[in-house]
Design an enzyme around this catalytic site. Structure first.
Site, PDB file in Angstrom:
ATOM      1  N   SER A 134       0.874  -1.172   0.000  1.00 48.43           N
ATOM      2  CA  SER A 134       0.000   0.000   0.000  1.00 48.43           C
ATOM      3  C   SER A 134       0.904   1.212   0.000  1.00 48.43           C
ATOM      4  O   SER A 134       1.850   1.314  -0.789  1.00 48.43           O
ATOM      5  CB  SER A 134      -0.907  -0.074   1.238  1.00 48.43           C
ATOM      6  OG  SER A 134      -1.636   1.098   1.415  1.00 48.43           O
ATOM      7  N   TYR A 148      -5.004   8.461  -6.249  1.00 46.35           N
ATOM      8  CA  TYR A 148      -4.020   7.414  -5.918  1.00 46.35           C
ATOM      9  C   TYR A 148      -4.287   6.863  -4.520  1.00 46.35           C
ATOM     10  O   TYR A 148      -4.368   5.643  -4.304  1.00 46.35           O
ATOM     11  CB  TYR A 148      -2.611   8.012  -6.006  1.00 46.35           C
ATOM     12  CG  TYR A 148      -1.496   7.129  -5.472  1.00 46.35           C
ATOM     13  CD1 TYR A 148      -1.329   5.830  -5.933  1.00 46.35           C
ATOM     14  CD2 TYR A 148      -0.594   7.599  -4.507  1.00 46.35           C
ATOM     15  CE1 TYR A 148      -0.300   5.019  -5.448  1.00 46.35           C
ATOM     16  CE2 TYR A 148       0.432   6.809  -4.024  1.00 46.35           C
ATOM     17  CZ  TYR A 148       0.579   5.514  -4.492  1.00 46.35           C
ATOM     18  OH  TYR A 148       1.586   4.717  -4.009  1.00 46.35           O
ATOM     19  N   LYS A 152      -5.240   2.967  -2.589  1.00 52.06           N
ATOM     20  CA  LYS A 152      -4.503   2.306  -1.507  1.00 52.06           C
ATOM     21  C   LYS A 152      -5.411   2.103  -0.286  1.00 52.06           C
ATOM     22  O   LYS A 152      -5.292   1.100   0.415  1.00 52.06           O
ATOM     23  CB  LYS A 152      -3.243   3.103  -1.148  1.00 52.06           C
ATOM     24  CG  LYS A 152      -2.204   3.189  -2.282  1.00 52.06           C
ATOM     25  CD  LYS A 152      -1.668   1.815  -2.712  1.00 52.06           C
ATOM     26  CE  LYS A 152      -0.449   1.911  -3.629  1.00 52.06           C
ATOM     27  NZ  LYS A 152       0.013   0.601  -4.112  1.00 52.06           N
TER      28      LYS A 152
HETATM   29  N1  LIG Z   1       8.597   4.504  -3.840  1.00 54.08           N
HETATM   30  C1  LIG Z   1       7.744   5.083  -3.031  1.00 54.08           C
HETATM   31  O1  LIG Z   1       8.003   6.179  -2.509  1.00 54.08           O
HETATM   32  C2  LIG Z   1       6.449   4.391  -2.707  1.00 54.08           C
HETATM   33  C3  LIG Z   1       5.757   4.818  -1.576  1.00 54.08           C
HETATM   34  C4  LIG Z   1       4.578   4.184  -1.232  1.00 54.08           C
HETATM   35  C5  LIG Z   1       4.124   3.131  -1.988  1.00 54.08           C
HETATM   36  N2  LIG Z   1       4.801   2.733  -3.108  1.00 54.08           N
HETATM   37  C6  LIG Z   1       4.252   1.614  -3.874  1.00 54.08           C
HETATM   38  O2  LIG Z   1       5.271   0.682  -4.136  1.00 54.08           O
HETATM   39  C7  LIG Z   1       4.916  -0.107  -5.256  1.00 54.08           C
HETATM   40  C8  LIG Z   1       6.117  -0.275  -6.165  1.00 54.08           C
HETATM   41  O3  LIG Z   1       6.525   0.984  -6.651  1.00 54.08           O
HETATM   42  P1  LIG Z   1       8.046   1.442  -6.628  1.00 54.08           P
HETATM   43  O4  LIG Z   1       8.189   2.497  -5.619  1.00 54.08           O
HETATM   44  O5  LIG Z   1       8.946   0.283  -6.579  1.00 54.08           O
HETATM   45  O6  LIG Z   1       8.117   2.196  -8.054  1.00 54.08           O
HETATM   46  P2  LIG Z   1       8.687   1.710  -9.479  1.00 54.08           P
HETATM   47  O7  LIG Z   1      10.148   1.498  -9.380  1.00 54.08           O
HETATM   48  O8  LIG Z   1       8.202   2.717 -10.451  1.00 54.08           O
HETATM   49  O9  LIG Z   1       7.979   0.312  -9.717  1.00 54.08           O
HETATM   50  C9  LIG Z   1       6.635   0.198 -10.089  1.00 54.08           C
HETATM   51  C10 LIG Z   1       6.435  -1.213 -10.575  1.00 54.08           C
HETATM   52  O10 LIG Z   1       5.042  -1.457 -10.832  1.00 54.08           O
HETATM   53  C11 LIG Z   1       4.954  -2.048 -12.126  1.00 54.08           C
HETATM   54  N3  LIG Z   1       3.639  -1.893 -12.743  1.00 54.08           N
HETATM   55  C12 LIG Z   1       2.909  -0.769 -12.913  1.00 54.08           C
HETATM   56  N4  LIG Z   1       1.752  -1.076 -13.535  1.00 54.08           N
HETATM   57  C13 LIG Z   1       1.752  -2.414 -13.744  1.00 54.08           C
HETATM   58  C14 LIG Z   1       0.860  -3.340 -14.332  1.00 54.08           C
HETATM   59  N5  LIG Z   1      -0.317  -2.955 -14.874  1.00 54.08           N
HETATM   60  N6  LIG Z   1       1.180  -4.668 -14.349  1.00 54.08           N
HETATM   61  C15 LIG Z   1       2.344  -5.088 -13.828  1.00 54.08           C
HETATM   62  N7  LIG Z   1       3.259  -4.265 -13.290  1.00 54.08           N
HETATM   63  C16 LIG Z   1       2.968  -2.946 -13.253  1.00 54.08           C
HETATM   64  C17 LIG Z   1       6.060  -1.385 -12.920  1.00 54.08           C
HETATM   65  O11 LIG Z   1       6.277  -2.111 -14.109  1.00 54.08           O
HETATM   66  P3  LIG Z   1       6.866  -1.416 -15.445  1.00 54.08           P
HETATM   67  O12 LIG Z   1       8.364  -1.461 -15.303  1.00 54.08           O
HETATM   68  O13 LIG Z   1       6.352  -2.289 -16.561  1.00 54.08           O
HETATM   69  O14 LIG Z   1       6.331  -0.016 -15.508  1.00 54.08           O
HETATM   70  C18 LIG Z   1       7.176  -1.480 -11.908  1.00 54.08           C
HETATM   71  O15 LIG Z   1       7.702  -2.765 -11.864  1.00 54.08           O
HETATM   72  C19 LIG Z   1       3.718   0.584  -5.905  1.00 54.08           C
HETATM   73  O16 LIG Z   1       2.539  -0.143  -5.599  1.00 54.08           O
HETATM   74  C20 LIG Z   1       3.683   1.951  -5.235  1.00 54.08           C
HETATM   75  O17 LIG Z   1       2.367   2.472  -5.166  1.00 54.08           O
HETATM   76  C21 LIG Z   1       5.941   3.342  -3.480  1.00 54.08           C
END
Ligand SMILES: NC(=O)c1ccc[n+]([C@@H]2O[C@H](COP(=O)([O-])OP(=O)(O)OC[C@H]3O[C@@H](n4cnc5c(N)ncnc54)[C@H](OP(=O)(O)O)[C@@H]3O)[C@@H](O)[C@H]2O)c1
Length: 284
Positions: A134, A148, A152
């Site tokens: 989340s 967004y 979550k």
């Molecule tokens: N980083 C933060 O600050 C933060 C904070 C709170 C929550 N989150 C959550 O953490 C999770 C991972 O994000 P991240 O921070 O690691 O960012 P990230 O590096 O941009 O990774 C996002 C991942 O989600 C994948 N994705 C998006 N849409 C998809 C779909 N329809 N089917 C399959 N894969 C898909 C992307 O794949 P592609 O490479 O194909 O685009 C990528 O692998 C997300 O759920 C995000 O909401 C992140």
């Protein structure tokens, strides 16, 4: 025998770090991504431990095929990590209908679909752990993050109910709530609304600027975050919620206080709403 992890969004960020960390520990991983090329190296480097599977979580056929392949190859799924996701930023009124629906297709319906495809196997095993990634905005919302954040919040309530439904079946559920972590999230994974309404300049406009500026400067280290996730999976007593980062902890503590204040300040008004002869029972 080592655990089998099924991870969505293994291409970058948390998903990639977690895949790497788990493989280094000798456990097995079904690494999944929309673009399989980005994850094929795992399969090549860890021949007996990893498979790379194409998976766009918004495609129900791919979801079912990926879970089927995981079971065929490894015979079980011990840990499901619903990590795939992205953020849509803009005022509630600014984000287009189409973008709202797309956001829900990935962050809510995608995760739900994967959960429902994996559950029959975990029920049969009478074991398993589901980690739903989340966000701090799954607990606290901000002007400009409403769309967004609402996805979550949806994931959090699904997870809360699920945890109660599957606990007697030996399946555990943990909701992970990261603050700002240095992944691709604040860059390519943030979709900013095309429409900008001047009336929201003083509320949403500021957030729009700040969130992009965070890209590459976030305090959170994803490699440390995934170690915390592994620690939870290995714990005898895993939490329902795992906030990650001092920013997340502070925001959630502030939210808890504000809810407590509202309940306390309006308690009398709130409880004096039943029929005179009604017997009030606990919710749920
Ligand atoms: N980083 C933060 O600050 C933060 C904070 C709170 C929550 N989150 C959550 O953490 C999770 C991972 O994000 P991240 O921070 O690691 O960012 P990230 O590096 O941009 O990774 C996002 C991942 O989600 C994948 N994705 C998006 N849409 C998809 C779909 N329809 N089917 C399959 N894969 C898909 C992307 O794949 P592609 O490479 O194909 O685009 C990528 O692998 C997300 O759920 C995000 O909401 C992140």
């Amino acid at each position: 025998m080592s655990r089998v992890w099924f991870i969505t969004g293994s291409s970058t960020g948390f998903g990639r770090s977690l895949t790497e960390a788990v493989l280094k520990r000798g456990e097995r991983v079904v690494a999944t991504a929309r673009n399989k090329k980005q994850i094929e190296e795992f399969e090549e480097q860890y021949t007996n431990q990893a498979i790379a599977v194409k998976l766009d979580v918004t495609d129900p056929q791919e979801v079912r095929a990926a879970v089927k392949q995981a079971i065929e190859v490894f015979g079980q799924i011990d840990v499901l990590v619903n990590n795939a996701g992205y953020g849509t930023i803009g005022a509630i009124e600014e984000v287009s209908d189409e973008d709202v629906r797309k956001q829900y297709e990935t962050n809510v319906f995608g995760a739900l679909d994967v959960i429902r495809a994996v559950l029959p196997h975990m029920r049969q095993q009478r074991s398993g752990h589901i980690l739903n990634i989340s966000s701090v905005v799954g607990q606290v919302s901000f002007a400009g993050a409403g769309i967004y954040s609402s996805t979550k919040f949806a994931l959090e309530s699904l997870s809360e109910a699920l945890a109660k439904e599957v606990a007697p079946l030996g399946i555990r559920v943990t909701i992970v709530e990261p603050g700002a972590f240095r992944t691709d999230f604040a860059g390519r994974s943030l979709l900013l609304s095309d429409t900008i309404i001047e009336d929201y300049a003083s509320t949403v406009g500021d957030f729009r600027q700040r969130i992009r500026a965070k890209d590459g400067n976030q305090p959170g280290d994803p490699n440390k975050a995934v170690l915390a996730m592994i620690q939870v999976v290995e714990s005898e007593n895993p939490p329902l919620r795992l906030p990650l980062g001092a920013d997340s902890v502070a925001a959630i503590e502030e939210k808890l206080l504000s809810i407590k204040n509202d309940v306390n300040n309006w308690r009398e008004v709130a409880i004096n709403t039943a029929f005179e002869d009604a017997v009030v029972t606990p919710v749920g």
